[in-house]
Design a protein around this motif. Structure first.
Motif, PDB file in Angstrom:
ATOM      1  N   UNK A  82      92.525 -60.967  -2.906  1.00  0.00           N
ATOM      2  CA  UNK A  82      93.668 -60.143  -3.300  1.00  0.00           C
ATOM      3  C   UNK A  82      94.087 -60.410  -4.736  1.00  0.00           C
ATOM      4  N   UNK A  83      93.998 -61.667  -5.143  1.00  0.00           N
ATOM      5  CA  UNK A  83      94.364 -62.030  -6.517  1.00  0.00           C
ATOM      6  C   UNK A  83      93.516 -61.264  -7.514  1.00  0.00           C
ATOM      7  N   UNK A  84      92.223 -61.205  -7.291  1.00  0.00           N
ATOM      8  CA  UNK A  84      91.311 -60.532  -8.221  1.00  0.00           C
ATOM      9  C   UNK A  84      91.454 -59.018  -8.125  1.00  0.00           C
ATOM     10  N   UNK A  85      91.493 -58.520  -6.895  1.00  0.00           N
ATOM     11  CA  UNK A  85      91.500 -57.073  -6.673  1.00  0.00           C
ATOM     12  C   UNK A  85      92.772 -56.421  -7.193  1.00  0.00           C
ATOM     13  N   UNK A  86      93.869 -57.180  -7.238  1.00  0.00           N
ATOM     14  CA  UNK A  86      95.127 -56.597  -7.701  1.00  0.00           C
ATOM     15  C   UNK A  86      95.050 -55.946  -9.072  1.00  0.00           C
ATOM     16  N   UNK A  87      94.179 -56.460  -9.937  1.00  0.00           N
ATOM     17  CA  UNK A  87      94.037 -55.906 -11.286  1.00  0.00           C
ATOM     18  C   UNK A  87      93.218 -54.610 -11.305  1.00  0.00           C
ATOM     19  N   UNK A  88      92.529 -54.319 -10.220  1.00  0.00           N
ATOM     20  CA  UNK A  88      91.454 -53.326 -10.283  1.00  0.00           C
ATOM     21  C   UNK A  88      91.584 -52.153  -9.330  1.00  0.00           C
ATOM     22  N   UNK A  89      92.555 -52.162  -8.417  1.00  0.00           N
ATOM     23  CA  UNK A  89      92.615 -51.142  -7.381  1.00  0.00           C
ATOM     24  C   UNK A  89      93.970 -50.434  -7.347  1.00  0.00           C
ATOM     25  N   UNK A  90      93.977 -49.169  -6.937  1.00  0.00           N
ATOM     26  CA  UNK A  90      95.226 -48.413  -6.871  1.00  0.00           C
ATOM     27  C   UNK A  90      96.067 -48.785  -5.663  1.00  0.00           C
ATOM     28  N   UNK A  91      97.352 -48.415  -5.747  1.00  0.00           N
ATOM     29  CA  UNK A  91      98.284 -48.550  -4.641  1.00  0.00           C
ATOM     30  C   UNK A  91      99.351 -47.483  -4.770  1.00  0.00           C
ATOM     31  N   UNK A  92     100.213 -47.400  -3.783  1.00  0.00           N
ATOM     32  CA  UNK A  92     101.190 -46.313  -3.764  1.00  0.00           C
ATOM     33  C   UNK A  92     102.533 -46.690  -4.368  1.00  0.00           C
ATOM     34  N   UNK A  93     102.875 -47.982  -4.360  1.00  0.00           N
ATOM     35  CA  UNK A  93     104.233 -48.384  -4.745  1.00  0.00           C
ATOM     36  C   UNK A  93     104.218 -49.654  -5.583  1.00  0.00           C
TER      37      UNK A  93
END
Length: 557
Positions: A82-93
């Motif tokens: 999650x730490x790495x992916x947070x920089x690279x993936x979309x989210x809604x809010x």
């Protein structure tokens, strides 16, 4: 580092704490500032405007273990993913420090609850939003993810089905950039869905779900993309996404390196890292007195705990035995030993669902209150009789294996519990492991009697219930101890269907009391959220409940 991610669903992570670790390299003796342990409305990230931050630079961070997969939705994923992916993936809010939500307009122009009978949510995607291969983000990505995480096909090895199991269908809205999600049953925390969102290529089949993102992220979307993965050197590099349409990131790159916890603060002091989590008075004091380093503080949404293995055949399969073990462990003693001097009035966490300071928090831990005399009486009643220093029953010693990450803080917690349990005739065997493989090789297969790790929580506290505390033997999700009851499952179903927040809180605390009474796990302490960072690092540090703005993180001019 502990996750700073847009993935607001609860994620587990190996704790990044250290107690009693004193490193050299101090300068002037600055006093350690104590902070509240309660989640509050503020955080500590050295906020700066974009024009105060220089363009460029490499942010150097540490991981506990190399990710087993880069699919944060997969059962093999942990907090490092999650730490790495947070920089690279979309989210809604996104959320602010008080946990107040707003739509993330980088990816969605609008997210609205448009009907309650049946419950419907309409997602309107930003027309500029694209995946890193240039293809548009569309309603089909949401549909594919909802189907994969629904739990209706157990071949998808998902970490959680929360919310998605209640989705009846996802349909095309006014165009390909709009999705209409219809729920078959109400879902209270609908705002937490699609955080993060993966492309349909990653979720279209069980095989794709398991393999497409196993070794990297071939397609992502965000201000950064993964540009280098070096398994030999245990290093991951993220660089600016050339397809990014939003505000340009200030950093050029972010580099993650797998590093033993005991080496992290030295690496920060030696200018080899830019931020590390710290804990324990000695380590916080060392960081406070190190030149060029600032300790930032804001209680973090995570807590340490002991999870019990209640699977059939386990020595702790009997819930009464788990309660007796729990009552013999002095959680206040652990809180004092690990947080004294760092937080005001250290005390144990007495709720599995809500954190202290969060709306809904109350003390539900009466059934596991520290009482060694009562613990000894219960053990006698259960037939575990003293034979020398250790109790036995039917020729079996009451010897319990306690598995954890190889880190001083976890060992200290375990040693206090070990001393407590020895007083009532229980032998606790401390077993430490490196970060790589701890979950996949030890905890997930159930090779433990007690497991110590950290649950990362969120602004959506109820999401943890079906993921962790409900139990389906055919699909245990993140229920590591294989513990649960049909009654608790039914109550969890009622809670997550309740759209009245006040009623949901009452029901959730009823469930929490049941979780304690079942001897599911033993919460220890809420994280103080102390982060040692390079003084010139801006918009990064102790985030509290807030989301990180990855485009604004950087170094001051």
């Amino acid at each position: 580092m502990i996750p700073r991610t847009k993935a607001f669903g609860t994620r587990f992570a190996i704790s990044c704490m250290a107690v009693g670790l004193l490193l050299s390299g101090c300068s002037d003796d600055r006093g350690v500032q104590q902070a509240s342990s309660a989640i509050g409305a503020t955080n500590d990230i050295n906020p700066k405007d974009r024009d105060e931050i220089r363009d460029g630079g490499n942010l150097r961070l540490a991981l506990t273990a190399f990710p087993a997969t880069f699919n944060a939705l997969h059962v093999d994923a942990d907090g490092d993913v999650s730490e790495v992916v947070g920089w690279t993936m979309p989210g809604t809010i996104t959320a602010d420090a008080a946990g107040e939500l707003t739509v993330d307009h980088n990816y969605f122009t609008d997210v609205q609850l448009t009907n309650t009978s049946p419950q419907q949510v309409t997602y309107t995607i930003n027309p500029k939003a694209v995946w890193s291969d240039g293809s548009p983000i569309t309603w089909e990505d949401l549909r594919s993810q909802a189907e994969a995480l629904s739990g209706r096909d157990n071949d998808f090895q998902v970490a959680a089905t929360q919310g998605y199991s209640r989705v009846d269908k996802v349909e095309r809205g006014g165009d390909d950039r709009q999705a209409v999600v219809t729920f078959g049953k109400h879902y209270a925390e609908w705002q937490g869905l699609f955080n993060p969102l993966y492309p349909k290529a990653s979720t279209q089949s069980p095989s794709a779900f398991d393999t497409v993102d196993r070794a990297g992220l071939p397609v992502s979307s965000g201000p950064f993309v993964i540009t280098s993965i070096d398994r030999a050197q245990q290093r991951i590099v993220l660089s600016r996404n050339p397809k990014w349409w939003g505000d340009p990131p200030k950093l050029d790159t972010v580099t993650y390196s797998v590093l033993d916890y005991s080496a992290r603060l030295n690496a920060l002091q030696n200018n080899e890292l830019d931020a590390v989590s710290v804990s324990g008075i000695d380590e916080v004091k060392t960081a406070t007195n190190s030149p060029g380093i600032t300790v930032r503080r804001s209680s973090a949404p995570r807590f340490s705990h002991f999870t019990f293995n209640g699977a059939p055949g386990s020595i702790l399969a009997d819930p009464k035995l788990r309660i007796a073990i729990s009552k013999a462990i002095d959680r206040q003693g652990i809180a004092t030993a690990t947080q004294n001097g760092i937080v005001q009035n250290p005390k144990p966490l007495n709720n599995h669902i809500y954190l202290e300071g969060q709306k809904g928090y109350q003390d539900n831990a009466e059934s596991v209150a520290y009482d060694p005399d009562e613990a000894a009486r219960m053990l006698d009643e259960l037939g575990w009789k003293l034979n020398g220093d250790v109790r036995e029953k039917d020729g079996r010693k009451l010897q319990i294996r306690d598995a954890m990450y190889q880190q001083d803080s976890w060992v200290q917690m375990a040693q206090i519990a070990q001393q407590n349990l020895a007083q009532v005739g229980v032998e606790l065997v401390v077993q430490t492991y490196p970060g790589n493989g701890l979950f996949t090789d030890v905890i997930d297969p159930g090779n433990f009697d007690i497991a110590q790790f950290t649950w990362s929580k969120s602004i959506f506290p109820l999401g943890a219930l079906p993921q962790i505390y409900a139990y389906d033997p055919a699909n245990p999700l993140s229920n590591k101890g294989r513990i649960g009851t049909p009654e608790l499952n039914a109550l969890i179903e009622e809670i997550i269907s309740e759209l009245d927040p006040a009623k949901a809180i009452d029901l959730a605390n009823k469930a929490d009391r049941m979780i304690f009474q079942e001897g599911f796990s033993l919460p220890i302490v809420q994280s103080a959220g102390t982060e040692a960072v390079r003084t010139g690092l801006a918009n990064y540090g102790a985030f509290g409940l807030a989301s990180a703005d990855y485009t604004k993180i950087g170094f001051v001019k």
